[in-house]
Write an enzyme that holds these catalytic residues in place. Sequence first.
Site, PDB file in Angstrom:
ATOM      1  N   PHE A   1       0.853  -1.201   0.000  1.00  0.00           N
ATOM      2  CA  PHE A   1       0.000   0.000   0.000  1.00  0.00           C
ATOM      3  C   PHE A   1       0.885   1.246   0.000  1.00  0.00           C
ATOM      4  O   PHE A   1       0.727   2.143   0.807  1.00  0.00           O
ATOM      5  CB  PHE A   1      -0.932  -0.032   1.229  1.00  0.00           C
ATOM      6  CG  PHE A   1      -2.139   0.863   1.107  1.00  0.00           C
ATOM      7  CD1 PHE A   1      -2.819   1.003  -0.088  1.00  0.00           C
ATOM      8  CD2 PHE A   1      -2.608   1.562   2.218  1.00  0.00           C
ATOM      9  CE1 PHE A   1      -3.935   1.827  -0.198  1.00  0.00           C
ATOM     10  CE2 PHE A   1      -3.733   2.385   2.129  1.00  0.00           C
ATOM     11  CZ  PHE A   1      -4.393   2.508   0.912  1.00  0.00           C
TER      12      PHE A   1
ATOM     13  N   LYS B   1       8.728  -5.459 -11.047  1.00  0.00           N
ATOM     14  CA  LYS B   1       9.632  -5.976 -12.096  1.00  0.00           C
ATOM     15  C   LYS B   1      10.318  -7.289 -11.721  1.00  0.00           C
ATOM     16  O   LYS B   1      10.485  -8.172 -12.564  1.00  0.00           O
ATOM     17  CB  LYS B   1      10.761  -4.966 -12.363  1.00  0.00           C
ATOM     18  CG  LYS B   1      10.387  -3.767 -13.160  1.00  0.00           C
ATOM     19  CD  LYS B   1      11.571  -2.844 -13.335  1.00  0.00           C
ATOM     20  CE  LYS B   1      11.992  -2.145 -12.065  1.00  0.00           C
ATOM     21  NZ  LYS B   1      11.102  -1.155 -11.498  1.00  0.00           N
TER      22      LYS B   1
ATOM     23  N   GLU C   1       1.513  -5.148 -17.109  1.00  0.00           N
ATOM     24  CA  GLU C   1       1.746  -4.011 -18.011  1.00  0.00           C
ATOM     25  C   GLU C   1       2.698  -2.975 -17.415  1.00  0.00           C
ATOM     26  O   GLU C   1       3.566  -2.441 -18.102  1.00  0.00           O
ATOM     27  CB  GLU C   1       0.396  -3.354 -18.351  1.00  0.00           C
ATOM     28  CG  GLU C   1       0.487  -2.152 -19.273  1.00  0.00           C
ATOM     29  CD  GLU C   1       1.130  -2.505 -20.609  1.00  0.00           C
ATOM     30  OE1 GLU C   1       0.568  -3.335 -21.323  1.00  0.00           O
ATOM     31  OE2 GLU C   1       2.199  -1.929 -20.941  1.00  0.00           O
TER      32      GLU C   1
ATOM     33  N   VAL D   1       6.990  -2.249 -17.264  1.00  0.00           N
ATOM     34  CA  VAL D   1       7.796  -1.483 -18.229  1.00  0.00           C
ATOM     35  C   VAL D   1       6.998  -0.245 -18.624  1.00  0.00           C
ATOM     36  O   VAL D   1       5.832  -0.346 -19.014  1.00  0.00           O
ATOM     37  CB  VAL D   1       8.089  -2.340 -19.493  1.00  0.00           C
ATOM     38  CG1 VAL D   1       8.926  -1.541 -20.497  1.00  0.00           C
ATOM     39  CG2 VAL D   1       8.804  -3.633 -19.128  1.00  0.00           C
TER      40      VAL D   1
ATOM     41  N   GLY E   1      12.075  14.052  -7.522  1.00  0.00           N
ATOM     42  CA  GLY E   1      11.459  12.764  -7.185  1.00  0.00           C
ATOM     43  C   GLY E   1      11.587  11.734  -8.293  1.00  0.00           C
ATOM     44  O   GLY E   1      10.977  10.669  -8.224  1.00  0.00           O
TER      45      GLY E   1
ATOM     46  N   ASP F   1      18.083  -1.122 -13.570  1.00  0.00           N
ATOM     47  CA  ASP F   1      16.631  -0.998 -13.764  1.00  0.00           C
ATOM     48  C   ASP F   1      16.284  -1.275 -15.233  1.00  0.00           C
ATOM     49  O   ASP F   1      15.350  -2.027 -15.537  1.00  0.00           O
ATOM     50  CB  ASP F   1      16.203   0.431 -13.352  1.00  0.00           C
ATOM     51  CG  ASP F   1      14.739   0.689 -13.619  1.00  0.00           C
ATOM     52  OD1 ASP F   1      13.898   0.112 -12.910  1.00  0.00           O
ATOM     53  OD2 ASP F   1      14.434   1.460 -14.556  1.00  0.00           O
TER      54      ASP F   1
ATOM     55  N   LYS G   1      14.036  -4.358 -17.216  1.00  0.00           N
ATOM     56  CA  LYS G   1      12.954  -4.114 -18.183  1.00  0.00           C
ATOM     57  C   LYS G   1      13.224  -4.777 -19.535  1.00  0.00           C
ATOM     58  O   LYS G   1      12.311  -5.336 -20.146  1.00  0.00           O
ATOM     59  CB  LYS G   1      12.734  -2.606 -18.332  1.00  0.00           C
ATOM     60  CG  LYS G   1      12.120  -2.024 -17.054  1.00  0.00           C
ATOM     61  CD  LYS G   1      12.151  -0.518 -17.033  1.00  0.00           C
ATOM     62  CE  LYS G   1      11.530  -0.004 -15.731  1.00  0.00           C
ATOM     63  NZ  LYS G   1      11.834   1.424 -15.505  1.00  0.00           N
TER      64      LYS G   1
ATOM     65  N   GLY H   1       5.554   7.102 -11.979  1.00  0.00           N
ATOM     66  CA  GLY H   1       4.570   7.986 -11.352  1.00  0.00           C
ATOM     67  C   GLY H   1       3.417   7.181 -10.776  1.00  0.00           C
ATOM     68  O   GLY H   1       2.971   6.216 -11.397  1.00  0.00           O
TER      69      GLY H   1
HETATM   70  N1  NAP Z   1       6.112   4.250  -8.461  1.00  0.00           N
HETATM   71  C1  NAP Z   1       6.279   4.059  -9.769  1.00  0.00           C
HETATM   72  O1  NAP Z   1       6.312   5.009 -10.552  1.00  0.00           O
HETATM   73  C2  NAP Z   1       6.393   2.652 -10.328  1.00  0.00           C
HETATM   74  C3  NAP Z   1       6.320   2.480 -11.718  1.00  0.00           C
HETATM   75  C4  NAP Z   1       6.373   1.179 -12.251  1.00  0.00           C
HETATM   76  C5  NAP Z   1       6.549   0.108 -11.389  1.00  0.00           C
HETATM   77  N2  NAP Z   1       6.664   0.324 -10.051  1.00  0.00           N
HETATM   78  C6  NAP Z   1       6.820  -0.847  -9.190  1.00  0.00           C
HETATM   79  O2  NAP Z   1       5.594  -1.056  -8.497  1.00  0.00           O
HETATM   80  C7  NAP Z   1       5.845  -1.543  -7.173  1.00  0.00           C
HETATM   81  C8  NAP Z   1       5.258  -0.574  -6.166  1.00  0.00           C
HETATM   82  O3  NAP Z   1       5.874   0.686  -6.334  1.00  0.00           O
HETATM   83  P1  NAP Z   1       5.630   1.873  -5.314  1.00  0.00           P
HETATM   84  O4  NAP Z   1       6.167   3.096  -5.953  1.00  0.00           O
HETATM   85  O5  NAP Z   1       4.235   1.844  -4.828  1.00  0.00           O
HETATM   86  O6  NAP Z   1       6.609   1.450  -4.127  1.00  0.00           O
HETATM   87  P2  NAP Z   1       6.464   1.833  -2.596  1.00  0.00           P
HETATM   88  O7  NAP Z   1       5.860   3.174  -2.453  1.00  0.00           O
HETATM   89  O8  NAP Z   1       7.785   1.549  -1.967  1.00  0.00           O
HETATM   90  O9  NAP Z   1       5.393   0.774  -2.068  1.00  0.00           O
HETATM   91  C9  NAP Z   1       5.662  -0.575  -1.911  1.00  0.00           C
HETATM   92  C10 NAP Z   1       4.886  -1.020  -0.689  1.00  0.00           C
HETATM   93  O10 NAP Z   1       5.021  -2.419  -0.542  1.00  0.00           O
HETATM   94  C11 NAP Z   1       5.119  -2.688   0.839  1.00  0.00           C
HETATM   95  N3  NAP Z   1       5.735  -3.976   1.044  1.00  0.00           N
HETATM   96  C12 NAP Z   1       7.003  -4.360   0.870  1.00  0.00           C
HETATM   97  N4  NAP Z   1       7.165  -5.664   1.177  1.00  0.00           N
HETATM   98  C13 NAP Z   1       5.950  -6.131   1.530  1.00  0.00           C
HETATM   99  C14 NAP Z   1       5.461  -7.385   1.968  1.00  0.00           C
HETATM  100  N5  NAP Z   1       6.263  -8.458   2.088  1.00  0.00           N
HETATM  101  N6  NAP Z   1       4.147  -7.502   2.260  1.00  0.00           N
HETATM  102  C15 NAP Z   1       3.330  -6.441   2.158  1.00  0.00           C
HETATM  103  N7  NAP Z   1       3.752  -5.209   1.760  1.00  0.00           N
HETATM  104  C16 NAP Z   1       5.034  -5.058   1.453  1.00  0.00           C
HETATM  105  C17 NAP Z   1       5.949  -1.525   1.382  1.00  0.00           C
HETATM  106  O11 NAP Z   1       5.739  -1.459   2.766  1.00  0.00           O
HETATM  107  P3  NAP Z   1       6.251  -0.294   3.760  1.00  0.00           P
HETATM  108  O12 NAP Z   1       6.831   0.823   2.974  1.00  0.00           O
HETATM  109  O13 NAP Z   1       5.035   0.083   4.504  1.00  0.00           O
HETATM  110  O14 NAP Z   1       7.297  -0.936   4.573  1.00  0.00           O
HETATM  111  C18 NAP Z   1       5.385  -0.362   0.595  1.00  0.00           C
HETATM  112  O15 NAP Z   1       4.279   0.262   1.233  1.00  0.00           O
HETATM  113  C19 NAP Z   1       7.358  -1.692  -7.066  1.00  0.00           C
HETATM  114  O16 NAP Z   1       7.691  -3.012  -7.326  1.00  0.00           O
HETATM  115  C20 NAP Z   1       7.889  -0.743  -8.127  1.00  0.00           C
HETATM  116  O17 NAP Z   1       9.146  -1.127  -8.608  1.00  0.00           O
HETATM  117  C21 NAP Z   1       6.562   1.565  -9.505  1.00  0.00           C
END
Ligand code: NAP
Length: 341
Positions: free
Chosen positions: A8, A125, A149, A152, A206, A220, A224, A321
Amino acid sequence: MKIALIGFGTVGQSLVKTLNEKREYLKDNYNFDPKLVAVSDILKGSVMDPEGLDLAQLLRLVKETGKIDGYVGGVKGLDALETIKRCGAEVVVEVAWTNLETGEPGITHIRESLRAGRHVVTSNKGPIALAYHELKRLAEQEGVELRFECTVMSGTPAIAVGMENLAGQRISEIKGIVNGTTNYILTKMGEGVSYIDALGEAQRLGYAEADPTADLEGWDAVGKIVILANTLMGTYLKPGDVIREGVSKISQKDVEDALGEGKRIKLIARAWSEGGEVKARVGPERVCLSDPLAGVDRNLNALTYVTDALGGVTIIGPGAGGVETGHGVLGDLLAIHRKKP
Ligand SMILES: NC(=O)c1ccc[n+]([C@@H]2O[C@H](COP(=O)([O-])OP(=O)(O)OC[C@H]3O[C@@H](n4cnc5c(N)ncnc54)[C@H](OP(=O)(O)O)[C@@H]3O)[C@@H](O)[C@H]2O)c1
């Protein structure tokens, strides 16, 4: 559709916000009226209610307290695996941390969700780069979908274009700019800003992580291009098979020299067929101005598919984002919804 959310953070919260804000729009236009039945996050807490959670309450709690433990109602305290087992959801959305070395905890979350007969949508990923073929086979055995989706180019369609829109065509090469941080730095260097100042700017805005090594050293982008090669070119690459060079050795003079030649330095991720094999490389390249990738600046991403029927097809759009990725996850959920009888 009953949905369980694992993780979350930025993407998880953006998805919930979108589902809350677009509730009427999604119902009216897509006959899509999902119920979020569980959220489990390692630090923020976990809550499950088979009747459906109150999205506004979840968003308010996490905004005000950083946690969802104070949620009124539901079953609290289940970890991700317990949640996956007990949630009764049709779809698990896995948006926890990425780890490109082990793929965990994502691989286990996805494997257990598929074994429980639940569709999976993920933006993570690691599991797709390291275990796509195993997870895909498992999904097929269980008769469920595995959609990814956003792994990447976040919400910009890339995987679906290759897999669905270009279906029936032979893809001989995939090349692109798939990392926003390095593209931002190289763009600013082209405007006369030093590498260090450009990196600082990317961090302030950011785009770059506090520890930007995975971006700067090309890891990274490796993740991809492995995903693209394995899912669209029928190969079995591992990150270690990809020839890799980051941007940290690029000097201002290199950027200026390239400009003098009418070219721009870009970090290009590339996979191509050669002698019946698929090879892949990530590294800085001097790209001619006539190539659509040369004009892709700042934190934008782009991908060119080279196919037997169309030649080059290029997609350009945001590569990261919360809102963008949350909408990409929504697109995957709608794709599953469309296939329901
Ligand atoms: N943000 C982007 O622009 C973007 C774009 C493409 C792909 N992604 C990918 O999408 C995923 C999520 O990205 P995000 O930006 O939302 O990252 P984030 O803000 O770091 O959120 C990831 C969440 O997962 C939680 N978490 C980690 N291990 C866990 C577990 N074992 N059980 C339950 N929850 C767990 C974390 O917990 P706590 O922080 O509470 O410890 C954190 O709240 C990542 O894999 C990222 O590489 C992100």
